[in-house]
Design a protein around this motif. Sequence first.
Motif, PDB file in Angstrom:
ATOM      1  N   GLU A   1     -29.939   7.321  51.363  1.00 35.52           N
ATOM      2  CA  GLU A   1     -30.527   6.785  50.128  1.00 35.52           C
ATOM      3  C   GLU A   1     -29.425   6.327  49.164  1.00 35.52           C
ATOM      4  O   GLU A   1     -28.313   6.848  49.188  1.00 35.52           O
ATOM      5  CB  GLU A   1     -31.410   7.873  49.516  1.00 35.52           C
ATOM      6  N   ALA A   2     -29.722   5.353  48.311  1.00 37.75           N
ATOM      7  CA  ALA A   2     -28.705   4.684  47.493  1.00 37.75           C
ATOM      8  C   ALA A   2     -27.913   5.641  46.607  1.00 37.75           C
ATOM      9  O   ALA A   2     -26.679   5.530  46.503  1.00 37.75           O
ATOM     10  CB  ALA A   2     -29.362   3.596  46.643  1.00 37.75           C
ATOM     11  N   ALA A   3     -28.577   6.579  45.951  1.00 34.92           N
ATOM     12  CA  ALA A   3     -27.850   7.506  45.081  1.00 34.92           C
ATOM     13  C   ALA A   3     -26.901   8.379  45.887  1.00 34.92           C
ATOM     14  O   ALA A   3     -25.784   8.696  45.434  1.00 34.92           O
ATOM     15  CB  ALA A   3     -28.833   8.378  44.306  1.00 34.92           C
ATOM     16  N   GLN A   4     -27.309   8.756  47.099  1.00 32.40           N
ATOM     17  CA  GLN A   4     -26.430   9.549  47.949  1.00 32.40           C
ATOM     18  C   GLN A   4     -25.278   8.709  48.493  1.00 32.40           C
ATOM     19  O   GLN A   4     -24.174   9.209  48.697  1.00 32.40           O
ATOM     20  CB  GLN A   4     -27.235  10.166  49.091  1.00 32.40           C
ATOM     21  N   GLN A   5     -25.530   7.428  48.702  1.00 25.09           N
ATOM     22  CA  GLN A   5     -24.432   6.540  49.077  1.00 25.09           C
ATOM     23  C   GLN A   5     -23.371   6.514  47.987  1.00 25.09           C
ATOM     24  O   GLN A   5     -22.164   6.581  48.272  1.00 25.09           O
ATOM     25  CB  GLN A   5     -24.950   5.124  49.316  1.00 25.09           C
ATOM     26  N   ALA A   6     -23.814   6.435  46.731  1.00 28.28           N
ATOM     27  CA  ALA A   6     -22.866   6.379  45.616  1.00 28.28           C
ATOM     28  C   ALA A   6     -22.030   7.654  45.557  1.00 28.28           C
ATOM     29  O   ALA A   6     -20.807   7.611  45.330  1.00 28.28           O
ATOM     30  CB  ALA A   6     -23.625   6.167  44.307  1.00 28.28           C
ATOM     31  N   ARG A   7     -22.666   8.796  45.765  1.00 32.43           N
ATOM     32  CA  ARG A   7     -21.935  10.064  45.732  1.00 32.43           C
ATOM     33  C   ARG A   7     -20.966  10.169  46.906  1.00 32.43           C
ATOM     34  O   ARG A   7     -19.851  10.683  46.761  1.00 32.43           O
ATOM     35  CB  ARG A   7     -22.923  11.228  45.747  1.00 32.43           C
ATOM     36  N   THR A   8     -21.388   9.685  48.056  1.00 28.66           N
ATOM     37  CA  THR A   8     -20.499   9.715  49.211  1.00 28.66           C
ATOM     38  C   THR A   8     -19.293   8.825  48.992  1.00 28.66           C
ATOM     39  O   THR A   8     -18.167   9.173  49.362  1.00 28.66           O
ATOM     40  CB  THR A   8     -21.268   9.301  50.475  1.00 28.66           C
ATOM     41  N   LYS A   9     -19.505   7.673  48.354  1.00 28.88           N
ATOM     42  CA  LYS A   9     -18.380   6.785  48.040  1.00 28.88           C
ATOM     43  C   LYS A   9     -17.380   7.460  47.111  1.00 28.88           C
ATOM     44  O   LYS A   9     -16.160   7.300  47.261  1.00 28.88           O
ATOM     45  CB  LYS A   9     -18.891   5.482  47.433  1.00 28.88           C
ATOM     46  N   LEU A  10     -17.875   8.235  46.149  1.00 29.89           N
ATOM     47  CA  LEU A  10     -16.969   8.970  45.263  1.00 29.89           C
ATOM     48  C   LEU A  10     -16.140   9.973  46.052  1.00 29.89           C
ATOM     49  O   LEU A  10     -14.937  10.139  45.804  1.00 29.89           O
ATOM     50  CB  LEU A  10     -17.770   9.686  44.173  1.00 29.89           C
ATOM     51  N   LEU A  11     -16.765  10.653  46.995  1.00 27.26           N
ATOM     52  CA  LEU A  11     -16.031  11.603  47.824  1.00 27.26           C
ATOM     53  C   LEU A  11     -14.986  10.886  48.672  1.00 27.26           C
ATOM     54  O   LEU A  11     -13.850  11.359  48.802  1.00 27.26           O
ATOM     55  CB  LEU A  11     -17.008  12.365  48.723  1.00 27.26           C
ATOM     56  N   LEU A  12     -15.348   9.745  49.229  1.00 27.91           N
ATOM     57  CA  LEU A  12     -14.394   8.999  50.047  1.00 27.91           C
ATOM     58  C   LEU A  12     -13.201   8.536  49.209  1.00 27.91           C
ATOM     59  O   LEU A  12     -12.052   8.561  49.684  1.00 27.91           O
ATOM     60  CB  LEU A  12     -15.080   7.796  50.694  1.00 27.91           C
TER      61      LEU A  12
END
Length: 298
Positions: free
Chosen positions: A155-166
């Motif tokens: 889901e889009a919000a989880q994509q954003a959080r994953t990008k921050l982790l990356l």
Amino acid sequence: MSRPPFVTLPENVTAHPLSTERGRFAVLEAVPPAGTARRGTALLVPGFTGSKEDFLALLTPLAAAGFRAVAVDGRGQNESVGPRDESAYAQGELAADVLAQTAALGPDAGPVHLLGHSMGGLVVRAAAIAAGAAPGSGVPWASLTLMSSGPAAIEAAQQARTKLLLEALSSMDMESVWRAMRELDAEDLEGTAGATGEVEEFLHQRWLRTVPEQLMATGKQLIAEPDRVAELAAVPLRTLVLSGAVDHAWPVPWMDDMAERLGARRVVVEGAEHSPNTERTAETAAALVAFWNGNGEA
């Protein structure tokens, strides 16, 4: 981050390496008690930031029901070694590992039931598609379970959080990233709220043992995964889609639709979210055993 309810091994669970043609993988294994009819083997594949311990609470009830249960650390996860090279964690490589792990279970494994949790669901899906496409080889599993894993990217919000982790992984060492995560709202971002003592120390050490390139490669897959449901539907394999009643990575309606497209059995575990394996272990084990025993549809 899936959090096991405990990390001390029960008496019937052993930790050992599984030797395969693609290397050695750390596993936890439970076998049925003496006198229990053996019904086959379950191979359990963990998700992003996870490990074999995410299935620890499931192993004993699965073994009690007659299934040899084998939970594995994927390459670069926790106690399984892996190279410092993102290309080693391409989805095709991880899928090939699952096929090798399956073969290494041995000729007495009986029917093998494959399960992938979260990112692990994408990996086992890729393995099933690859096995189904391989000429003349056949699919080496009796069934496939996708646990809290959806049809395509998260889901889009989880994509954003994953990008921050990356981004953090690309610029900070693992200890610094861990400390930054712990300073944030652990319940909201990483699911580690409430972990104390032995479990909290395990989560910390698991994070430090995991190869950062593995996290970076699989995190990118979570963000960019295409919809491969039609490809999987073409593979002759009994399939179960199991999830909690709430899921922020792949919303429950997405998984409902995926199950319908697959012609799969669908189980929703009430009271659970993204990790029914740790949050509602008894109900999850019962649903898996019923499916593996052929009870119900699909």
